[in-house]
Design an enzyme around this catalytic site. Structure first.
Site, PDB file in Angstrom:
ATOM      1  N   GLN A 197      -3.213  -0.778  -6.875  1.00 54.59           N
ATOM      2  CA  GLN A 197      -1.844  -1.166  -6.524  1.00 54.59           C
ATOM      3  C   GLN A 197      -1.091  -1.570  -7.796  1.00 54.59           C
ATOM      4  OE1 GLN A 197      -0.531  -0.843  -3.479  1.00 54.59           O
ATOM      5  NE2 GLN A 197       1.451  -1.682  -4.016  1.00 54.59           N
ATOM      6  N   ASP A 199      -2.996   8.554  -5.145  1.00 62.47           N
ATOM      7  CA  ASP A 199      -1.579   8.395  -5.469  1.00 62.47           C
ATOM      8  C   ASP A 199      -1.020   9.551  -6.285  1.00 62.47           C
ATOM      9  OD1 ASP A 199      -0.516   6.017  -4.482  1.00 62.47           O
ATOM     10  OD2 ASP A 199      -1.467   4.822  -6.041  1.00 62.47           O
ATOM     11  N   LYS A 255      -1.668  -0.742   4.323  1.00 59.03           N
ATOM     12  CA  LYS A 255      -2.409   0.499   4.091  1.00 59.03           C
ATOM     13  C   LYS A 255      -3.759   0.440   4.832  1.00 59.03           C
ATOM     14  CE  LYS A 255       0.036   1.201  -0.255  1.00 59.03           C
ATOM     15  NZ  LYS A 255       0.082   1.139  -1.724  1.00 59.03           N
TER      16      LYS A 255
HETATM   17  N1  GUN Z   1       3.344   0.070  -5.988  1.00 60.99           N
HETATM   18  C1  GUN Z   1       4.510   0.465  -5.441  1.00 60.99           C
HETATM   19  N2  GUN Z   1       4.416   1.733  -4.983  1.00 60.99           N
HETATM   20  C2  GUN Z   1       3.171   2.145  -5.269  1.00 60.99           C
HETATM   21  C3  GUN Z   1       2.479   3.361  -5.045  1.00 60.99           C
HETATM   22  O1  GUN Z   1       3.002   4.336  -4.487  1.00 60.99           O
HETATM   23  N3  GUN Z   1       1.192   3.389  -5.489  1.00 60.99           N
HETATM   24  C4  GUN Z   1       0.606   2.334  -6.105  1.00 60.99           C
HETATM   25  N4  GUN Z   1      -0.657   2.467  -6.520  1.00 60.99           N
HETATM   26  N5  GUN Z   1       1.223   1.194  -6.328  1.00 60.99           N
HETATM   27  C5  GUN Z   1       2.498   1.094  -5.899  1.00 60.99           C
END
Ligand code: GUN
Length: 306
Positions: A105, A128, A61
């Site tokens: 995460q 998110d 990311k």
């Molecule tokens: N862990 C797996 N997929 C995601 C996501 O889309 N967002 C977040 N914050 N954690 C994740």
């Protein structure tokens, strides 16, 4: 047009990697324009613990941010962190005006309360779309940052012309990041959605019976090879959104031989993952733009009919 290699494979590839590259190019242009106007979008990440795959996702990311010109910020907390420690990191990002959007995460280590952490986030910075206010907006069908994997899947299907509207879509999995919000999104009355959606999960004994009737199957269960060739209706589109690790190899929820009966399929790598990350960048830029318009712009838009 890419086709899965193999003697009896006819499925066309839902190539998320090349689509995401194109989206990143568009976003880089938007970031340059915003930066020239004095607003450099900032994205924060909070990672708790040392889970290898989670750390790798977060790293990617940040690489994406660097590619498109988004400034990125990171807080890495030890796995033994308390709720107070995590909420402290959340609060710092909430208060920092250079961080327009951020994520925590998931999953968090099991002693931490994920819901409480999501609640503590500033909804306008929730990149998110997982804060209860933003999930509530999704339920209501009003403007909100959409959860990234669901938004990425809908964009992927639309870009390749896979018919979703009015079709029978089966979502396998009911997790908060993919299955549950994806089902809500697909059922909204909007382009590329407007589908008859069924959610199946570990509590449903006849998984195969549901999959057999689906025009579009989206597997987000994190169960390797769960969807097999025998289950899938010939000509269906099949999206693998759940992954598992077998040693150092990533394995999809969709068995590779499904390509011999599907009309469209995601590749094992380079399908949904890059689209998720592209949607994250999109949400971060939207958050920066909203912040630049002042606090009132966080107010929900009028409802679209759901
Ligand atoms: N862990 C797996 N997929 C995601 C996501 O889309 N967002 C977040 N914050 N954690 C994740």
């Amino acid at each position: 047009m890419s086709v899965i290699s193999g003697t009896d494979s006819t499925a066309r590839l839902l190539d998320g990697e090349s689509l995401a590259r194109r989206i990143r190019g568009e976003i880089a242009g938007e970031v340059a324009a915003l930066s020239a106007a004095g607003i450099t979008p900032g994205l924060g990440t909070i990672l708790v613990g040392d889970d290898g795959p989670s750390a790798r996702y977060v790293e990617m990311k940040h690489q994406d941010c660097a590619e498109v010109g988004i400034r990125s910020y990171h807080e890495h907390l030890p796995s033994r962190s308390s709720m107070e420690d995590v909420l402290g990191a959340v609060s710092r990002f909430n208060e920092d005006p250079s961080v327009h959007a951020y994520l925590v995460q998931l999953p968090l280590p099991p002693h931490l309360d994920e819901s409480q952490v999501l609640y503590a986030m500033e909804p306008g910075k929730d990149v998110d779309g997982l804060h209860p206010v933003n999930l509530g907006r999704l339920v209501m069908g009003v403007e909100a940052p959409l959860p990234c994997t669901p938004a990425g899947i809908v964009a992927l299907l639309a870009a390749y012309g896979v018919q979703v509207e009015g079709r029978n879509v089966v979502v396998i999995g009911r997790g908060i990041t993919i299955g549950r919000p994806l089902a809500l999104l697909l059922a909204l009355r909007r382009p590329g959605c407007n589908a008859a959606v069924t959610v199946v999960h570990t509590g449903v004994p006849d998984l195969a019976g549901y999959v057999a009737r689906a025009d579009v199957v989206i597997a987000a269960a994190g169960s390797p090879g769960l969807v097999t060739k025998e289950m899938v209706k010939p000509g269906a589109a099949v999206v693998g959104a759940g992954i598992s690790w077998e040693g150092r190899r990533i394995v999809s929820d969709v068995a590779e031989d499904v390509a011999s009966v599907a009309s469209w399929i995601t590749p094992r790598l380079g399908g949904v993952g890059p689209m998720t990350r592209a949607m994250l960048l999109r949400n971060a830029v939207d958050a920066a733009r909203r912040a630049s318009h002042g606090p009132s712009s966080d107010a929900p838009s009028p409802p679209r009919s759901g």
